[in-house]
Design an enzyme around this catalytic site. Structure first.
Site, mmCIF file in Angstrom:
data_model
loop_
_atom_site.group_PDB
_atom_site.id
_atom_site.type_symbol
_atom_site.label_atom_id
_atom_site.label_comp_id
_atom_site.label_asym_id
_atom_site.label_seq_id
_atom_site.Cartn_x
_atom_site.Cartn_y
_atom_site.Cartn_z
ATOM 1 N N HIS A 315 38.809 35.476 71.332
ATOM 2 C CA HIS A 315 39.178 35.785 69.952
ATOM 3 C C HIS A 315 38.592 34.727 69.044
ATOM 4 O O HIS A 315 38.520 33.559 69.419
ATOM 5 C CB HIS A 315 40.712 35.820 69.792
ATOM 6 C CG HIS A 315 41.135 36.537 68.568
ATOM 7 N ND1 HIS A 315 41.216 35.926 67.344
ATOM 8 C CD2 HIS A 315 41.468 37.838 68.379
ATOM 9 C CE1 HIS A 315 41.599 36.816 66.457
ATOM 10 N NE2 HIS A 315 41.746 37.982 67.044
ATOM 11 N N ASP A 373 44.287 43.453 73.104
ATOM 12 C CA ASP A 373 43.782 44.684 73.721
ATOM 13 C C ASP A 373 43.857 44.675 75.244
ATOM 14 O O ASP A 373 43.598 45.692 75.877
ATOM 15 C CB ASP A 373 42.326 44.919 73.282
ATOM 16 C CG ASP A 373 42.244 45.201 71.797
ATOM 17 O OD1 ASP A 373 43.082 45.971 71.321
ATOM 18 O OD2 ASP A 373 41.368 44.638 71.125
HETATM 19 N N1 CMC Z 1 33.561 37.426 77.997
HETATM 20 C C1 CMC Z 1 32.676 36.455 78.296
HETATM 21 N N2 CMC Z 1 32.307 35.476 77.448
HETATM 22 C C2 CMC Z 1 32.851 35.483 76.231
HETATM 23 C C3 CMC Z 1 33.786 36.447 75.830
HETATM 24 C C4 CMC Z 1 34.145 37.440 76.767
HETATM 25 N N3 CMC Z 1 35.032 38.394 76.434
HETATM 26 N N4 CMC Z 1 34.150 36.222 74.561
HETATM 27 C C5 CMC Z 1 33.470 35.143 74.160
HETATM 28 N N5 CMC Z 1 32.682 34.680 75.167
HETATM 29 C C6 CMC Z 1 31.826 33.486 75.134
HETATM 30 C C7 CMC Z 1 30.560 33.732 74.361
HETATM 31 O O1 CMC Z 1 29.513 34.176 75.195
HETATM 32 C C8 CMC Z 1 30.291 32.350 73.789
HETATM 33 O O2 CMC Z 1 29.748 31.564 74.820
HETATM 34 P P1 CMC Z 1 28.668 30.402 74.456
HETATM 35 O O3 CMC Z 1 29.417 29.411 73.605
HETATM 36 O O4 CMC Z 1 28.248 29.869 75.760
HETATM 37 O O5 CMC Z 1 27.557 31.086 73.706
HETATM 38 C C9 CMC Z 1 31.685 31.805 73.487
HETATM 39 O O6 CMC Z 1 32.560 32.481 74.418
HETATM 40 C C10 CMC Z 1 32.171 32.072 72.059
HETATM 41 O O7 CMC Z 1 32.038 33.468 71.833
HETATM 42 P P2 CMC Z 1 31.589 34.120 70.457
HETATM 43 O O8 CMC Z 1 30.972 35.433 70.736
HETATM 44 O O9 CMC Z 1 30.811 33.129 69.650
HETATM 45 O O10 CMC Z 1 33.004 34.297 69.757
HETATM 46 P P3 CMC Z 1 33.319 35.177 68.510
HETATM 47 O O11 CMC Z 1 34.453 34.522 67.830
HETATM 48 O O12 CMC Z 1 32.094 35.426 67.703
HETATM 49 O O13 CMC Z 1 33.770 36.597 69.136
HETATM 50 C C11 CMC Z 1 35.098 38.261 70.180
HETATM 51 C C12 CMC Z 1 35.084 36.953 69.351
HETATM 52 C C13 CMC Z 1 36.515 38.798 70.197
HETATM 53 C C14 CMC Z 1 34.210 39.288 69.494
HETATM 54 C C15 CMC Z 1 34.598 37.969 71.604
HETATM 55 O O14 CMC Z 1 35.459 37.059 72.242
HETATM 56 C C16 CMC Z 1 34.461 39.236 72.446
HETATM 57 O O15 CMC Z 1 33.415 39.900 72.398
HETATM 58 N N6 CMC Z 1 35.524 39.617 73.239
HETATM 59 C C17 CMC Z 1 35.507 40.856 73.977
HETATM 60 C C18 CMC Z 1 35.861 42.015 73.068
HETATM 61 C C19 CMC Z 1 37.316 42.007 72.706
HETATM 62 O O16 CMC Z 1 38.199 41.862 73.549
HETATM 63 N N7 CMC Z 1 37.587 42.245 71.412
HETATM 64 C C20 CMC Z 1 38.956 42.355 70.905
HETATM 65 C C21 CMC Z 1 39.327 41.230 69.998
HETATM 66 S S1 CMC Z 1 41.098 41.158 69.674
HETATM 67 C C22 CMC Z 1 41.417 42.594 68.743
HETATM 68 C C23 CMC Z 1 41.087 42.368 67.340
HETATM 69 O O17 CMC Z 1 41.878 41.741 66.627
HETATM 70 O O18 CMC Z 1 40.018 42.818 66.931
#
Ligand code: CMC
Length: 427
Positions: A315, A373
């Site tokens: 998140h 989720d």
């Molecule tokens: N699986 C594997 N690696 C992950 C995941 C994951 N689910 N989420 C983040 N990472 C890694 C990402 O690769 C990055 O690694 P590095 O620093 O080595 O590049 C690091 O963690 C930070 O991730 P980010 O993509 O920069 O984080 P963000 O804040 O931009 O994205 C997120 C947040 C929710 C989109 C992401 O965690 C994700 O894609 N999660 C899976 C989808 C999901 O469950 N979404 C529902 C969110 S909660 C409901 C809502 O309120 O929307």
């Protein structure tokens, strides 16, 4: 209040900017005059460090794993209030003072839950395989053609009508999306039923007010099911400036009809990085297929050359356990104990995924925990909700939050059209 000084290391010029005190959480630098005073603008893709508005609706402490609606912890709201009470709280500032107060709002929603006949006919144009999120976004846009009284968007009574109308109608629209996709006749809302019970009835019922028959007689909708779904909706009711809420505010900032802005919010929520994750979690757990495959999928999620991500994990704001996920896990265990059977196979896989991920350095270093989720799909499946309706259920839950945020935006005399800059790198 305080201030910070920005120094341009190329020229030595110094600029002071005020700090804004928040009632909770970190201070913010007021950069609204940054470009005007320095000729430079800020670059913050994804807005991780940028507040686009001042708000009094919900507060998240990502480190503590805390979520408040108007200063009240969600756990307290989930334990003591119905979802419709929380809707009223979000859109009009007060929790019901007593049962009569609570029932009055609930009754208003029941009476507003019917769909305009012209809207019902519009379902016909969507193919059976249409994703309900696409259908919902389109139909909410159509609401803007049916309710054209613009007075309603500029005074308190109008805001309330706008919000109550869409909160009341959205369960009917979600239920009809499903019934339309399977070719089943629409079931009219039953005003004798509460908000959540009515939704389950419109989803599962048979014409003439009947429920499914089995050898023991008519199958009612159990109070346990209603309570569980009610709590799930409350957990989704608002969540700061997430992608869909920000979309609603951005679109509203152009002065459009409120339902056009909310329709855009529905589209933004559909994506798997946001609300669409609940559907993907369930599909991913099925794809993992067996607890013995969990390690392999965790390795895939860690592999930077593989686009695979663990759905329901991570998140932007929470770097500890999402409090909503904690409550959902509790609801899941309680339902299981009280006889609403979870899919044990998927539950075991989910528990194993959580166990392995939470011990793994990759997830620990990045603060990746289960989010809202992760467990919601398992509970929704146990409540016999079809998987393609998981994100529409999120829409039902988030509707009061979107309405409250839109009203807050529209009432702010200083609100401006959203118009960010870009760092131009082209020819
Ligand atoms: N699986 C594997 N690696 C992950 C995941 C994951 N689910 N989420 C983040 N990472 C890694 C990402 O690769 C990055 O690694 P590095 O620093 O080595 O590049 C690091 O963690 C930070 O991730 P980010 O993509 O920069 O984080 P963000 O804040 O931009 O994205 C997120 C947040 C929710 C989109 C992401 O965690 C994700 O894609 N999660 C899976 C989808 C999901 O469950 N979404 C529902 C969110 S909660 C409901 C809502 O309120 O929307």
């Amino acid at each position: 209040m305080g201030s910070i000084t920005l120094i341009n290391n190329e020229t030595g010029d110094k600029f002071d900017f005020d700090l804004i005190d928040c009632t909770r959480g970190p201070k913010a630098v007021d950069f609204s005059k940054l470009f005007e005073t320095t000729g430079i603008f800020s670059y913050d893709p994804g807005y991780s460090s940028t507040a686009g508005c001042k708000s009094t609706i919900s507060f998240i402490d990502g480190k503590k794993g805390e979520l408040l609606y108007k200063g009240v912890a969600i756990q307290e709201l989930v334990d003591k209030y119905k979802f419709t009470d929380v809707c009223k709280f979000l859109i009009s500032d007060s929790l019901p003072q007593n049962d009569t107060d609570s029932l009055e709002f609930d009754l208003e929603l029941r009476h507003r839950s019917f769909l305009h006949e012209k809207l019902k006919r519009m379902f016909d144009v969507f193919p059976d395989r249409a994703h309900p999120m696409a259908t919902l976004s389109a139909l909410v846009s159509v609401l803007a053609t049916l309710y054209v009284d613009h007075k309603e968007i500029v005074n308190e009574e109008g805001y309330q009508t706008m919000a109550r109308r869409i909160i009341a109608k959205i369960p009917t629209m979600v239920a009809y999306c499903y019934r339309n996709s399977v070719g089943a006749p629409f079931i009219e809302p039953d005003v004798s039923k509460s908000y959540v019970e009515n939704f389950l009835y419109m989803l599962r019922g048979y014409p003439h007010g009947r429920m499914k028959y089995n050898r023991d007689g008519e199958q009612e909708i159990s109070a346990l099911e209603v309570e569980a779904l009610d709590k799930i909706l409350t957990l989704h009711a608002d969540h700061g400036q997430n992608a869909s809420t920000t979309t609603v505010r951005n679109v509203a900032s152009t002065g459009v009809h409120p339902y056009a802005a909310i329709s855009s919010g529905i589209s933004a929520l559909w994506g798997p990085a946001h609300g669409g994750a609940n559907e993907k979690v369930l599909r991913q757990l099925s794809e993992i297929g067996d607890v013995k495959n969990v390690d392999k999928f965790i390795e895939k999620a860690k592999d930077k050359n593989d686009p695979f991500r663990l759905m329901g994990f991570g998140h932007r704001v929470y770097k500890s356990y999402d409090p909503r996920a904690k409550t959902l896990k509790k609801i899941k265990d309680e339902l299981d104990k009280k006889g609403i059977k979870m899919d044990t196979h998927l539950s075991e896989i989910a528990q194993k995924v959580e166990e392995v991920a939470l011990k793994d350095d990759y997830f620990k270093e990045r603060g990746l925990y289960p989010n809202v989720d992760f467990y919601s799909g398992i509970i929704l499946t146990a409540l016999k909700i079809p998987v393609e309706l998981f994100t529409p259920i999120f829409v039902m839950g988030r509707m009061p939050g979107w309405c409250a945020q839109l009203i807050e935006h529209n009432k702010n005399p200083h609100a401006r059209i959203t118009r960010p800059r870009q760092v131009y790198l082209g020819k």
